[in-house]
Motif scaffolding. Structure first.
Motif, PDB file in Angstrom:
ATOM      1  N   ASN A  56       0.892  -1.422  -0.042  1.00 28.45           N
ATOM      2  CA  ASN A  56      -0.405   0.158   0.012  1.00 28.45           C
ATOM      3  C   ASN A  56       0.785   1.355   0.050  1.00 28.45           C
ATOM      4  OD1 ASN A  56      -2.659  -1.125  -0.369  1.00 28.45           O
ATOM      5  ND2 ASN A  56      -2.451  -1.779   1.751  1.00 28.45           N
ATOM      6  N   PHE A  57       2.145   0.955  -0.029  1.00 24.71           N
ATOM      7  CA  PHE A  57       2.861   2.683  -0.220  1.00 24.71           C
ATOM      8  C   PHE A  57       2.993   3.576   0.682  1.00 24.71           C
ATOM      9  CE2 PHE A  57       2.774   1.262  -4.976  1.00 24.71           C
ATOM     10  CZ  PHE A  57       3.222   0.538  -4.661  1.00 24.71           C
ATOM     11  N   GLN A  84       4.883   6.427   2.343  1.00 27.01           N
ATOM     12  CA  GLN A  84       6.084   7.248   0.291  1.00 27.01           C
ATOM     13  C   GLN A  84       5.683   8.211   0.346  1.00 27.01           C
ATOM     14  OE1 GLN A  84       6.991   2.321  -0.846  1.00 27.01           O
ATOM     15  NE2 GLN A  84       7.984   3.946  -1.700  1.00 27.01           N
ATOM     16  N   TYR A  85       6.813   9.195  -0.032  1.00 26.84           N
ATOM     17  CA  TYR A  85       5.909  10.171  -0.174  1.00 26.84           C
ATOM     18  C   TYR A  85       7.148  10.366  -2.281  1.00 26.84           C
ATOM     19  CZ  TYR A  85       3.623  11.424   3.722  1.00 26.84           C
ATOM     20  OH  TYR A  85       3.022  11.065   4.591  1.00 26.84           O
ATOM     21  N   ILE A  86       6.066  11.093  -2.875  1.00 23.08           N
ATOM     22  CA  ILE A  86       7.100  11.443  -4.267  1.00 23.08           C
ATOM     23  C   ILE A  86       7.619  12.305  -4.327  1.00 23.08           C
ATOM     24  CG2 ILE A  86       6.226  12.012  -6.343  1.00 23.08           C
ATOM     25  CD1 ILE A  86       3.432  10.624  -5.793  1.00 23.08           C
ATOM     26  N   PRO A  87       8.684  12.007  -3.865  1.00 23.54           N
ATOM     27  CA  PRO A  87      10.297  13.482  -3.973  1.00 23.54           C
ATOM     28  C   PRO A  87       9.770  14.488  -4.750  1.00 23.54           C
ATOM     29  CG  PRO A  87      11.221  11.187  -4.499  1.00 23.54           C
ATOM     30  CD  PRO A  87       9.263  11.436  -4.986  1.00 23.54           C
ATOM     31  N   ARG A 139       2.608   8.520  -2.339  1.00 19.33           N
ATOM     32  CA  ARG A 139       2.839   7.320  -3.079  1.00 19.33           C
ATOM     33  C   ARG A 139       0.929   6.675  -3.548  1.00 19.33           C
ATOM     34  NH1 ARG A 139       6.801   3.125  -4.202  1.00 19.33           N
ATOM     35  NH2 ARG A 139       5.699   2.344  -6.729  1.00 19.33           N
ATOM     36  N   VAL A 140       0.569   6.708  -4.509  1.00 18.01           N
ATOM     37  CA  VAL A 140      -0.936   6.436  -4.942  1.00 18.01           C
ATOM     38  C   VAL A 140      -0.813   4.412  -5.324  1.00 18.01           C
ATOM     39  CG1 VAL A 140      -2.542   7.922  -5.156  1.00 18.01           C
ATOM     40  CG2 VAL A 140      -0.562   7.233  -7.125  1.00 18.01           C
TER      41      VAL A 140
END
Lengths: 264, 205
Positions: free
Chosen positions: A194-195, A198-201, A212-213
């Motif tokens: 499920n990420f 986690q984040y998109i840089p 992060r989807v």
């Protein structure tokens, strides 16, 4: 230990499953007891994908610190024909008290078969899932001591996964770990399936980053995740090991994979 | 009332990388289910040796102060900073002195040995038994979850930036599955001649 046979029968007396077996001279008041549950350890896990579901479980069965057997499957095909369960499209995994798990499987299997005979069509996973909840709740005051996960394909052909508590509370999810090593496996799955966290840089300023989807993972990746999760659990949990049984439900049927895990 | 180790909650983890070590902790302080503070760090720097303490908060404070005193006295007597190995033995013997009335803490030591240049981590039980690990050490109420995430994410010879990501993900995802830990984190990346301290936000529930 946590065995049903807590009291050892004295010198050749019959092996009742009661804590105290009758002695030669009954003196005063005696309290008898019988604990109907045993924890057989082990762990299971399920992940659903775009057009498949994977269920997995280790094959070790324990009571206390002893190993009963190195091969006791926790995964069962539901609603198939004959001893091979031919044509089954639903898999049930149960972990906890193995005897209750077996009994539960037997009941659900019979119900799903009867449904097919009476209605002339196979039961949908959604219907089977709700029925399983009712079976579990039916024993609300003497529960089946198991955590169940049910897997299959929904009516759109997408992977479907349902997880339960011992008294029938259930939910459809993307992934779920159950049993002895659930606390070890679940946070790993949160992160990798499920990420979570986690984040998109560079997608925002400071703390306003975009998550992060989660997207359905390809089958090969999921199989690798399952293997990684179990080899990790084997390292740190004594009740998990010996063998890994996986069942992959696709539109073509159920594929079964077995591979060895560490036996120490 | 439950175990003294799980009244206040908290989690700590240390990891070894290539010529570097990481140590991280959460920031929650609770009284059973009630969160009292979201700024209660559990890592204490003593020169270039770092000590993580989880368990009963009153003992965390007491023990951290006791080691500040002991490490200061060591440096004054020896006229050199304490090495992580010496720190480990100091922690062990100090805890064992209270063998029959222990401090309810699970300490973690992390640092780089100045003479050898080698990374060092270790953990202890509450009476000082040392766990020398080559990979990672976990402690606190989220230790089960941390064992799972660390065992799944860690690999040998991680570079400092990769080690930071690994230890952060391991901690964050572990504490999110533990009701008694979380509310942000502190992460230290310790290299030969550089220490980076980062504050992570994490879930605020």
């Amino acid at each position: 230990m946590a065995s049903v046979f807590a009291g050892a029968p004295p010198n050749g007396a019959p092996g009742y499953s009661f804590a105290q077996t009758p002695t030669a001279a009954p003196a005063g008041i005696r309290e008898h007891s019988f604990y109907p549950y045993t924890d057989n350890g082990g762990s299971t896990l399920g992940i659903s994908g775009a057009d498949f579901s994977i269920l997995a479980g280790d094959t070790r069965s324990t009571s206390g610190y002893s190993i009963n057997t190195r091969y006791a499957p926790k995964l069962f095909k539901i609603g198939g024909e004959g001893p091979e369960s031919k044509g089954a499209r639903i898999v049930l995994s149960v972990v906890g008290f193995a005897a209750d798990g077996e009994a539960l499987k037997e009941r659900l299997d019979t119900i799903v078969k009867m449904y097919k005979y009476q209605h002339g069509k196979p039961m949908s996973v959604a219907a089977c899932a709700q029925r399983l909840s009712h079976i579990l709740y039916g024993k609300r005051f003497f529960p089946y001591y198991v955590t169940a996960i049910l897997g299959g394909l929904d009516e759109e052909g997408k992977g479907a996964l349902y997880s339960y508590d011992p008294v029938g509370s259930y939910e459809r999810e993307q992934c779920r770990a159950a049993g002895a090593a659930a606390s070890l496996i679940m946070p790993f799955l949160d992160n990798q399936v499920n990420f979570k966290n986690q984040y998109i840089p560079g997608s925002g300023e400071g703390h306003a980053l975009q998550q992060r989807v989660p997207e359905p993972l390809p089958r090969k990746d999921v199989e690798e995740l399952v293997k990684d999760a179990f080899t990790s659990a084997v390292e740190r949990h004594i009740e998990v090991g010996d063998g890994l049984q996986m069942m992959i439900i696709t539109k073509d049927g159920i594929e079964e994979i077995y591979e060895e895990l560490k036996k120490d | 009332m439950g175990s003294p180790f799980s009244i206040n909650g908290g989690a700590c983890v240390a990891m070894v990388g290539k010529d570097c070590v990481a140590i991280a902790c959460d920031l929650r302080l609770g009284m059973q289910a009630l969160t009292v503070s979201n700024n209660f760090p559990k890592i204490f720097p003593y020169g270039d040796v770092y000590l993580g303490l989880t368990g009963l908060a009153t003992d965390v404070s007491t023990v951290s102060d006791l080691f500040r005193y002991k490490v200061n006295m060591y440096r004054l007597r020896e006229e050199r900073p304490i090495s992580p190995q010496t720190m480990a033995n100091l922690v062990s013997s100090t805890l064992y002195e209270r063998r029959f009335g222990p401090y309810f803490v699970s300490p973690v030591v992390a640092g780089i040995n100045h003479t050898t240049g080698k990374p060092f981590i270790c953990g202890f039980d509450s009476i000082g038994c040392i766990d020398f690990a080559k990979d990672f050490i976990v402690s606190g109420t989220a230790s089960d979850q941390l064992f799972g995430t660390c065992e799944g994410l860690w690999e040998p010879d991680l570079a400092p930036e990769d080690l930071f990501e690994t230890v952060s993900q391991a901690l964050l995802n572990a504490v999110d599955r533990d009701a008694l830990s979380g509310w942000g984190a502190h992460v230290y990346i310790i290299e030969k001649d550089k220490v980076t301290k980062r504050l992570l936000k994490g879930r605020q529930d």
